[in-house]
Scaffold this motif. Structure first.
Motif, mmCIF file in Angstrom:
data_model
loop_
_atom_site.group_PDB
_atom_site.id
_atom_site.type_symbol
_atom_site.label_atom_id
_atom_site.label_comp_id
_atom_site.label_asym_id
_atom_site.label_seq_id
_atom_site.Cartn_x
_atom_site.Cartn_y
_atom_site.Cartn_z
ATOM 1 N N SER A 166 21.768 36.136 109.554
ATOM 2 C CA SER A 166 21.042 35.881 110.790
ATOM 3 C C SER A 166 20.529 37.206 111.374
ATOM 4 N N ALA A 167 21.383 38.280 111.417
ATOM 5 C CA ALA A 167 20.996 39.372 112.007
ATOM 6 C C ALA A 167 19.791 40.002 111.105
ATOM 7 N N VAL A 168 19.975 39.821 110.018
ATOM 8 C CA VAL A 168 19.020 40.627 109.061
ATOM 9 C C VAL A 168 17.530 39.959 109.210
ATOM 10 N N VAL A 169 17.784 38.494 109.290
ATOM 11 C CA VAL A 169 16.594 37.610 109.208
ATOM 12 C C VAL A 169 15.953 37.796 110.745
ATOM 13 N N GLY A 170 16.463 37.906 111.716
ATOM 14 C CA GLY A 170 15.905 38.140 112.981
ATOM 15 C C GLY A 170 15.247 39.656 113.051
ATOM 16 N N SER B 167 13.951 41.204 110.606
ATOM 17 C CA SER B 167 12.917 41.157 109.737
ATOM 18 C C SER B 167 11.895 40.554 110.485
ATOM 19 N N LEU B 168 12.051 39.207 111.304
ATOM 20 C CA LEU B 168 11.009 38.744 111.856
ATOM 21 C C LEU B 168 10.381 39.483 113.145
ATOM 22 N N TYR C 37 15.046 31.623 109.558
ATOM 23 C CA TYR C 37 15.967 31.775 110.706
ATOM 24 C C TYR C 37 16.463 30.382 111.374
ATOM 25 N N ALA C 38 15.544 29.556 111.445
ATOM 26 C CA ALA C 38 16.050 28.194 111.726
ATOM 27 C C ALA C 38 17.109 27.630 110.984
ATOM 28 N N VAL C 39 17.764 27.934 109.755
ATOM 29 C CA VAL C 39 18.815 27.747 109.084
ATOM 30 C C VAL C 39 19.967 28.654 109.373
ATOM 31 N N ALA D 22 6.964 44.682 121.740
ATOM 32 C CA ALA D 22 7.843 43.834 122.694
ATOM 33 C C ALA D 22 8.491 43.026 121.787
ATOM 34 N N TRP D 23 8.139 42.152 121.186
ATOM 35 C CA TRP D 23 8.761 41.213 120.138
ATOM 36 C C TRP D 23 9.776 41.755 119.077
ATOM 37 N N LEU D 24 9.491 43.039 118.793
ATOM 38 C CA LEU D 24 10.315 43.634 117.793
ATOM 39 C C LEU D 24 11.831 44.049 118.814
ATOM 40 N N ALA D 25 11.455 44.223 120.040
ATOM 41 C CA ALA D 25 12.754 44.580 120.935
ATOM 42 C C ALA D 25 13.355 43.630 121.149
ATOM 43 N N GLY D 26 12.689 42.434 121.341
ATOM 44 C CA GLY D 26 13.584 41.146 121.693
ATOM 45 C C GLY D 26 14.453 40.576 120.578
ATOM 46 N N PHE D 27 13.974 40.668 119.313
ATOM 47 C CA PHE D 27 14.592 40.406 118.022
ATOM 48 C C PHE D 27 15.643 41.054 118.000
ATOM 49 N N THR D 28 15.396 42.502 117.939
ATOM 50 C CA THR D 28 16.598 43.646 117.567
ATOM 51 C C THR D 28 17.692 43.144 118.795
ATOM 52 N N LEU D 29 17.365 42.925 119.791
ATOM 53 C CA LEU D 29 18.540 42.696 120.709
ATOM 54 C C LEU D 29 19.304 41.364 120.234
#
Length: 400
Positions: free
Chosen positions: A275-279, A281-282, A300-302, A361-368
């Protein structure tokens, strides 16, 4: 109980579902303020659940379930009449979450008190996975109602849903709990000494941080994706949020089945790392083809909910005798406390990286979120350290 659970969850993500299009522009909120408002529900839950879930070891959890459902229902129905800015909206949404604290884990306790031990794992997983169906309907009904009849209608329509749980409560036979062993503090002390259970509880906290971070911002994220492409995207924000929630239900059930066959710790850790890898990547794909972004969201939903049933079932089975309610209390306190931080933290990351109109900004959010979920396997590894197999309630392959 599962039907009642779905009803209780109809208001669950109303704020998250409509805030990007309705509440943020209405009240002029920043991303961090919107995240704090959305997280108020989980914060209210976190404050109340230690008392309410622990109390379920001492009185029939059915009574707590009924009272909590009534409070949550009343707060949601009152929201459009009371909320008119960030403060009042956060207070009302926090009160709704406080009521839900008397509904979710006490509801699980009421259910398991009426089950044979052999039915527990799959029944707990079905109960927790029905959470996803309720959230999917919450996203759908809230957005459709708000778009057609105004934002206030989203609360008035979904606020009627908890009546289904009140019917379930009325139909339950009473089950008095066994005589309490010691004080509430001694029960909580037994939980903190139960290292196997703590591993699942901390892993659940990491799961909730990631899950609620994504649930809070998925509609806003897809709105951003659509805006940067002139509206040329495969599906609407309503559809993507509903699909995301619906996929969670089979994912949670299948994740628990995988855990029963391969070992609970091994399965949970593998899912959380994936899940961390998918997030991550997103986050990098926020400006890529919308079809690629959509595919990653569905994956990610899975991965996000696939560990949920296994974590909660593992916690319930690892609970010490006489302290199940206290164990569930800590499980929910940690989980929903980190849920509040997930939505708020994502908003802070968005603001810190330039705001929701920027890809970075979205990259920062998903990295968190990705950083948060990889702490789950660390917690499970820690729980095995100095935890001898004979002390754990489970044994053999399924305890791994």
């Amino acid at each position: 109980m599962c039907v009642g659970q779905v009803g209780n969850l109809l208001p669950h993500v109303v704020v998250q579902a409509i805030m990007a299009k309705h509440l943020i522009p209405l009240w002029g909120l920043s991303a961090s303020e919107a995240g704090m408002m959305a997280g108020a529900y989980a914060f209210g839950y976190m404050l109340a659940v230690p008392v309410l879930a622990t109390l379920s070891d001492r009185i029939d959890a059915r009574k707590i379930l009924g009272a909590g459902t009534l409070v949550s229902m009343a707060a949601v129905l009152a929201f459009p009449f009371v909320a008119h800015d960030l403060l009042t909206a956060s207070l009302m949404w926090g009160l709704a979450g406080l009521g839900f604290a008397g509904a979710y884990m006490p509801g699980l306790k009421a259910l398991t008190d009426r089950l044979d031990p052999g039915d527990a794992s799959r029944s707990v997983t079905l109960y927790t996975s029905s959470f996803s169906l309720g959230v999917a309907l919450s996203f759908l009904i809230a957005q459709v109602a708000a778009d057609r009849f105004g934002w206030q209608s989203a609360f008035l329509v979904t606020g009627l849903g908890p009546a289904a749980m009140l019917v379930a409560v009325a139909l339950m036979a009473p089950v008095p709990p066994p005589p309490a062993q010691g004080s509430v503090l001694s029960s909580l002390g037994a939980v903190f000494r139960n290292r196997p259970a703590l591993g699942y509880i901390l892993g659940y906290g990491a799961h909730c941080f990631e899950l609620y971070g994504m649930r809070t911002w998925i509609v806003a994220f897809w709105t951003f994706v659509a805006a940067t492409r002139g509206g040329d995207v495969p599906v609407s924000p309503v559809t993507i949020s509903v699909l995301f929630a619906l996929l969670s239900m089979p994912s949670s059930v299948l994740g628990n089945e995988l855990a029963l066959r391969t070992g609970r710790h091994r399965a949970i850790s593998a899912v959380q790392v994936a899940s961390a890898v998918v997030g991550l990547s997103l986050g990098f794909a926020s400006d890529a083809s919308p079809w690629l972004t959509l595919g990653l969201i569905l994956i990610y939903a899975v991965t996000i909910p696939a560990d949920s049933g296994a974590l909660t079932a593992g916690m319930a089975q690892s609970a010490a005798p006489g302290a199940k309610g206290a164990t569930m209390a800590l499980h929910s306190t940690i989980g929903f406390g980190l849920s509040a931080l997930g939505g708020w933290g994502f908003g802070l990351a968005l603001d810190a990286a330039g705001g929701p109109a920027h890809n970075r900004a979205w990259l920062a959010g998903f990295t968190l979120l990705s950083f948060g979920i990889v702490l789950g396997p660390v917690a499970l590894w820690w729980s095995r350290r100095r935890s001898a197999a004979p002390s754990a309630p489970l044994s053999g392959r399924r305890a791994v």
